[in-house]
Design a protein around this motif. Structure first.
Motif: not given
Length: 152
Positions: A7, A14-15, A18, A21-22, A34, A45, A93, A95, A111-112
């Motif tokens: 991703y 990302m914040e 994510l 997606l979650l 994660v 996070l 996930f 990160l 994989d972000l």
């Protein structure tokens, strides 16, 4: 073999990406693990997910809060054990460029990586090559004007 999706974050950090997606994982009845690179990022996070506006409820836990089997989302710096995620997650996930030696314990890996960071992009390319060599089904997703777009 796990379905391994990369991703590529190009529009939001990302914040922001994510939690959505979650939220999709939880809406589908799934559980997620994660994995982050550091305890400091895990704690940041953890706090961000409790105050996230979209979706507004992402129940999760960390090694500090405990009770992994009860947590729909498990945040950790550790890899999954031989039996898989401590919360029974089937979604992993990854990160901050972390990797996992337990990919086979999951149905899907996300994989972000940050498209604005050249080192992150180079490292993601290396992870792609390794996942392909391991025989995983690969997908590449990039943020577009209307959300995630699957690329060839």
């Amino acid at each position: 073999m796990a379905e391994y999706g990369f991703y590529h974050l190009t529009r939001t950090p990302m914040e922001q990406a994510l939690p959505k997606l979650l939220g999709r994982v939880l809406a589908g009845g799934g559980r997620a693990m994660v994995r982050l690179a550091s305890t400091e990022r895990l704690e940041a996070l953890d706090a961000a997910l409790w105050t996230c506006p979209d979706p507004d409820w992402l129940p999760h836990g960390t090694p500090r809060s405990g009770n992994a089997p009860l947590q729909p989302i498990w945040l950790t710096t550790e890899d999954a054990g031989p039996e898989g995620a401590p919360n029974g997650a089937r979604f992993l996930f990854l990160l901050e460029g972390v990797e996992s030696a337990r990919i086979e314990a999951f149905d899907r890996v996300l994989d972000l990586f940050d498209g604005g960071d050249e080192d992150s992009v180079i490292a993601a390319r290396q992870r792609w090559k390794a996942a392909k060599a391991a025989g995983h089904v690969l997908a590449y997703w990039q943020q577009g004007p209307r959300g995630w777009e699957k690329k060839a």
